[in-house]
Write a protein that holds these residues in place. Structure first.
Motif, mmCIF file in Angstrom:
data_model
loop_
_atom_site.group_PDB
_atom_site.id
_atom_site.type_symbol
_atom_site.label_atom_id
_atom_site.label_comp_id
_atom_site.label_asym_id
_atom_site.label_seq_id
_atom_site.Cartn_x
_atom_site.Cartn_y
_atom_site.Cartn_z
ATOM 1 N N TYR A 261 36.273 20.665 50.445
ATOM 2 C CA TYR A 261 34.457 20.992 51.653
ATOM 3 C C TYR A 261 34.561 22.062 52.147
ATOM 4 N N ALA A 262 35.589 22.646 51.899
ATOM 5 C CA ALA A 262 36.008 23.732 53.033
ATOM 6 C C ALA A 262 35.907 24.715 52.175
ATOM 7 N N LEU A 263 37.331 25.019 50.834
ATOM 8 C CA LEU A 263 37.355 25.599 50.156
ATOM 9 C C LEU A 263 35.841 26.067 48.639
ATOM 10 N N VAL A 264 35.120 24.540 48.989
ATOM 11 C CA VAL A 264 33.911 24.818 47.818
ATOM 12 C C VAL A 264 33.325 25.743 48.435
ATOM 13 N N ALA A 265 32.773 25.653 50.101
ATOM 14 C CA ALA A 265 31.859 26.238 50.628
ATOM 15 C C ALA A 265 32.415 27.828 50.742
ATOM 16 N N ALA A 266 33.912 28.417 51.231
ATOM 17 C CA ALA A 266 34.957 29.099 50.943
ATOM 18 C C ALA A 266 33.822 30.074 49.272
ATOM 19 N N LEU A 267 34.159 29.141 48.876
ATOM 20 C CA LEU A 267 34.123 30.203 47.459
ATOM 21 C C LEU A 267 32.671 30.274 47.031
ATOM 22 N N ILE A 268 31.738 29.696 47.316
ATOM 23 C CA ILE A 268 30.137 29.517 47.357
ATOM 24 C C ILE A 268 30.119 30.625 48.023
ATOM 25 N N ALA A 269 30.810 30.830 49.888
ATOM 26 C CA ALA A 269 30.389 32.380 49.858
ATOM 27 C C ALA A 269 31.025 33.854 49.872
ATOM 28 N N LEU A 270 32.345 33.248 48.927
ATOM 29 C CA LEU A 270 33.004 34.820 47.819
ATOM 30 C C LEU A 270 32.173 35.079 46.908
ATOM 31 N N ALA A 271 31.571 33.654 46.133
ATOM 32 C CA ALA A 271 30.762 34.824 44.311
ATOM 33 C C ALA A 271 29.468 35.109 45.523
ATOM 34 N N VAL A 272 28.730 34.908 46.087
ATOM 35 C CA VAL A 272 27.697 35.138 46.356
ATOM 36 C C VAL A 272 27.700 36.611 47.054
ATOM 37 N N LYS A 273 29.191 37.038 48.227
ATOM 38 C CA LYS A 273 29.366 38.064 48.429
ATOM 39 C C LYS A 273 29.360 39.103 47.538
ATOM 40 N N ASN A 274 30.054 38.613 46.689
ATOM 41 C CA ASN A 274 30.674 39.774 44.909
ATOM 42 C C ASN A 274 29.578 39.461 44.099
ATOM 43 N N PHE A 275 28.944 39.038 44.079
ATOM 44 C CA PHE A 275 27.055 39.551 43.097
ATOM 45 C C PHE A 275 26.156 40.306 44.173
ATOM 46 N N VAL A 276 26.306 40.554 45.347
ATOM 47 C CA VAL A 276 25.438 41.123 46.326
ATOM 48 C C VAL A 276 25.694 42.128 46.495
ATOM 49 N N ARG A 277 26.880 42.418 46.796
ATOM 50 C CA ARG A 277 28.022 43.812 46.501
ATOM 51 C C ARG A 277 28.749 44.335 45.170
ATOM 52 N N ARG A 278 27.655 43.744 43.525
ATOM 53 C CA ARG A 278 28.276 43.838 42.773
ATOM 54 C C ARG A 278 28.326 45.466 42.588
ATOM 55 N N GLU A 279 27.724 46.363 42.597
ATOM 56 C CA GLU A 279 27.003 47.697 42.884
ATOM 57 C C GLU A 279 28.635 48.528 43.232
ATOM 58 N N THR A 280 29.389 48.460 44.306
ATOM 59 C CA THR A 280 30.361 48.685 44.642
ATOM 60 C C THR A 280 31.283 48.149 45.017
ATOM 61 N N ILE A 281 31.626 47.083 44.322
ATOM 62 C CA ILE A 281 33.134 46.481 44.296
ATOM 63 C C ILE A 281 34.117 46.877 43.115
ATOM 64 N N GLU A 282 35.300 47.590 43.447
ATOM 65 C CA GLU A 282 35.639 47.759 42.155
ATOM 66 C C GLU A 282 37.201 47.097 42.338
ATOM 67 N N PRO A 283 37.709 47.672 41.170
ATOM 68 C CA PRO A 283 39.560 47.139 40.841
ATOM 69 C C PRO A 283 39.918 47.490 42.138
#
Length: 208
Positions: A80-102
């Motif tokens: 459950y902790a892993l799933v929660a962390a992954l959901i948070a990471l996915a949301v973070k990547n979506f919200v910051r999609r304009e600034t995320i670079e490789p």
């Protein structure tokens, strides 16, 4: 090894890992550096699984990842902790999609030598949080079914096969692949957030 573990090999190479493999086939020595990279991936995956298998062997039955077990078990709490962390990471990547670079180190792979490619293959497996989580899952599974390291070879082999996809494409479809790979690389560079979100969602699906 149960078949449900094998799809985790795809997750192992999602993100900067497969981007590294694509970049390496666009270098001046694509075959040599790609083979060195694959050797690094093989060694890192095998060693990583061996280490996690050893960790869970020491822990013993204190941690169970069996879905049918006690709902309050440590294993389910970790899941459950892993799933929660992954959901948070996915949301973070979506919200910051304009600034995320490789990562900047990906650009340096254009001038990679076989030695650097080998080191890259080792590090993109052993240092990536997503890969560490996958190898922990595989190690826990091996301990749970009381299987040796040899049972993980199909998983290791499939991971290397996924990593070898760009090289295989170059060998089989040389002219077309040589034109396509730079465009694929550019798309992945500009859509890094998509890769990160998809990776998180795949891993969530595999956990639940």
């Amino acid at each position: 090894m149960h078949l449900e573990i094998l799809p985790l090999a795809i997750t192992m190479m999602a993100g900067p890992q497969i981007m590294s493999a694509i970049i390496l086939v666009t270098t001046r020595q694509p075959v040599r550096v790609s083979l060195a990279f694959l050797a690094g991936v093989f060694v890192a995956t095998l060693v990583g699984v061996a280490i996690t298998r050893g960790i869970f062997a020491l822990v013993g039955s204190a941690v169970s990842f069996d879905h049918s077990g006690n709902k309050g078990s440590v294993g389910l709490i970790v899941q459950y902790a892993l799933v929660a962390a992954l959901i948070a990471l996915a949301v973070k990547n979506f919200v910051r999609r304009e600034t995320i670079e490789p990562p900047t180190w990906l650009a340096r792979l254009m001038e990679a030598t076989p030695r650097k490619a080998l080191l890259t293959g080792l590090l993109v497996i052993l240092l990536m949080p997503s890969d560490i989580m996958v190898m922990l899952t595989v190690g826990a599974h091996l301990e749970q079914v009381d299987a040796g390291l040899g049972s993980a070879l199909p998983f290791v082999g499939l991971t290397v096969l996924v990593a070898a996809t760009p090289l295989l494409a170059l060998v089989l479809f040389h002219r077309h692949a040589a034109h396509a790979m730079p465009r694929v690389r550019e798309w992945m560079n500009s859509h890094a957030w998509v890769i990160n979100v998809v990776t998180c969602l795949i891993f969530i699906a595999l956990i639940v």
